[in-house]
Structure formats: C-alpha cells, structure tokens
Design an enzyme around this catalytic site. Structure first.
Site, PDB file in Angstrom:
ATOM      1  CB  SER A   5     -14.753  96.465  24.315  1.00  0.00           C
ATOM      2  OG  SER A   5     -14.571  95.023  24.719  1.00  0.00           O
ATOM      3  CG  HIS A  60     -10.441  93.681  23.348  1.00  0.00           C
ATOM      4  ND1 HIS A  60     -10.755  93.677  22.094  1.00  0.00           N
ATOM      5  CD2 HIS A  60     -11.477  94.054  24.238  1.00  0.00           C
ATOM      6  CE1 HIS A  60     -11.980  94.136  22.172  1.00  0.00           C
ATOM      7  NE2 HIS A  60     -12.550  94.130  23.175  1.00  0.00           N
TER       8      HIS A  60
END
Lengths: 245, 73
Positions: A123, A146
């Site tokens: 992330s 994501h």
C-alpha cells in the site's frame, strides 16, 4: 592519598560496585556530549509496521511514526558525515499523508538513497519504496497494490467519491513519477479483480515488481549497499570535478 | 483520515479506546523530549522536541530508549 584511593578501588564492596554502576549508567544516559558517534557514512532508516499519521494507533500495532522519521531525514541530509541513506521497508501501509510526506522527503534528498523491500512493502509502502534513487526488492518480498480506502464517517454523495479519487491520484502520480511503471499499468494493477481474496488489486512478488517497472532491481542487502556505495563514490567524484573547474 | 494499508480496519483499530499511558514533557541536558514515566527513576523516550538535528541521530536519544534519573543529594 593516591595510594589510598587505589586500594579502595581494588577492593570494592558489592554496595560500592552497584553504586558505581548506576552512576556510570546515569553518566551514559545523561552525558553532556551530544555529538553522535557515527562510524558509518550511511544512514539506515527503517519503515516497519503501520505508517502512523495524526492518530496514535492502538498499541498492538507496530508503527513507524512520522515525527520520528522526518527529522531523521532532515538530519541525515544536513549531517556532513552522512553520504547516503538506505531505507529498509517491511510495512503494511498506513496513513496516506504521513506516507507521502516520508516519500517526498526521501525523493527530494540530495544525497544518494537506496530502498530495499524485505518481506513486504504494501500500500503506502509502495510510494516510499519508489521514492529512493534506486529501489531493490528481495526475491521473496511482496507488494500489495490496491485502492485507497476511506475510514470513519463517509457521506454518500458523489463528492466523497471524487475526493477519494483525488487522494488516490496523489499516490498514483507519485509512483508514476518515481518509477518506471506507467500510470495506466499501475491503475490496472490497482483495480484488478480476482487476484486478491479479500480486496481488489494485485500482489506483486519480487521479480514481478521489477517486470512491471515498479522496482528497479531484485536484490538483497549486498547489492543494495554496493549500489549505494557506488553512487556515493560517483557523487564524490562529480563534486570534486566541480571544485577543480 | 485516509489509510492505505493492506490490513483490515477492524484489525488495526480494535483497541482504539484503550487508555494510553500519560506522557510527560521533560528537559534533559537542554534537550526537550516527551517521555513516558516507567517508575520514579526511569522514563522511556517517546519523541524528541528539539531543533538540533544531531539529537535525532544520537543513538542514546532514540525513541524507546530509557532515561535514568538519579536523585540529587
């Protein structure tokens, strides 16, 4: 008198010993010398666990704190004895603001920087990893890419979505500018379905990250350090040349 | 607050309402810092509040390090 002291020292009572120890410890802890005992010309910075932002995270989280890292980067940039910095990442992500702040600080350093992803750089760890001049990833390390999630109160209006997209674009733009992956490819990885069990997105492992152009090379600590040392040498030579001219 | 993390929210914030230990701002050798008192004579550094950059590179002043207080006689 000197003799006296010497005999005293050679036969310390256990009580004396404890006292001296605690005094020595106090001197060590409260000593006046503020000059750091740096033997290495390379500064090593760890980014582990969650990247913590304005909210102090509950104690079960291992966190990397913004207020610890930022002054360290400023100090490493300013300190004459430090010639390069290595960033070691094993992070699950965290606060977008804090993560991007750390990434921007690393990217704008004038001294050579090398990052290495070990274990995971997920992330918000992705922009931090690509911020360095040269990035490495261990063969077994992974990076999860994501979409950004919004926590807390979410109002169901179109503006919320627009805002979130704007925040997401900050991450995407930074990654695009500091790595070889194009915006389109990064978005594709971010929104891919069927790859992650609980989320949409992609999990890239070691060599895949290099194939996508996200990370520069696959390698461990020796390749990262030798690259950093090479860059330091190159920088030294170029500044010397400038001085000569 | 926007989080970009691979961990689910409920895992990160499960103990959010747990009370944090009280912090204290002290000055040691002219260096301001926020500490957490462990007991009467010991504190651990939480963060530095200092403009001197060398303090942030000093191994003894890194967050988590213990500071011992000795009573002045």
């Amino acid at each position: 008198m000197e003799n006296n002291e010497q005999t005293k020292e050679s036969t310390p009572t256990p009580d004396d010993d404890a006292k001296r120890k605690s005094v020595a410890q106090a001197i060590q802890q409260l000593g006046q010398t503020n000059v750091p005992q740096l033997e290495s010309n390379i500064y090593c910075m760890n980014v582990i666990g969650q990247v913590e932002g304005h909210l102090v995270m509950p104690p079960q989280n291992k966190t990397t704190k913004y207020e610890h890292i930022i002054p360290q980067i400023v100090a490493a940039e300013q300190n004459k004895n430090i010639e390069g910095m290595i960033i070691i990442l094993n992070t699950v992500g965290g606060d977008v603001e804090a993560g991007l702040a750390i990434a921007e600080m690393i990217a704008t350093m004038s001294k050579p920087t090398v990052s290495i992803v070990l274990g995971g750089g997920h992330s918000i760890g992705v922009p931090i990893a690509v911020a360095a001049d040269v990035s490495f990833i261990a063969e077994t390390a992974t990076m999860t890419i994501h979409p950004v999630r919004l926590t807390g109160l979410v109002i169901g209006v179109p503006q919320t979505f627009e805002y979130l997209e704007k925040m997401q674009d900050r991450v995407i733009r930074f990654v695009e500018q500091h790595s070889n992956i194009g915006e389109k490819n990064f978005r594709e990885l971010m929104f891919r379905t069927g790859d992650l069990a609980r989320d949409i997105g992609t999990n890239v492992i070691g060599k895949d990250a290099v194939t996508y152009g996200l990370i520069d090379r696959v390698g461990g600590i020796s390749s990262a350090l030798s690259e950093l040392n090479r860059m330091i040498k190159e920088r030294k030579e170029s500044t010397q040349e400038e001085l000569l001219q | 607050m926007i989080y970009y993390t691979a961990l689910p929210e409920e895992l990160i914030f499960s103990n959010l309402n747990e009370e944090a230990p009280p912090l204290k701002e002290i000055e040691v050798d002219g260096i301001q810092m926020v500490v957490q008192m462990e007991n009467e004579t010991e504190a651990s550094i939480v963060r530095l509040i200092s403009g001197d950059l060398n303090h942030y590179l000093d191994q003894r002043l890194q967050p988590g390090n213990k500071i011992q207080f000795t009573a002045k006689l």
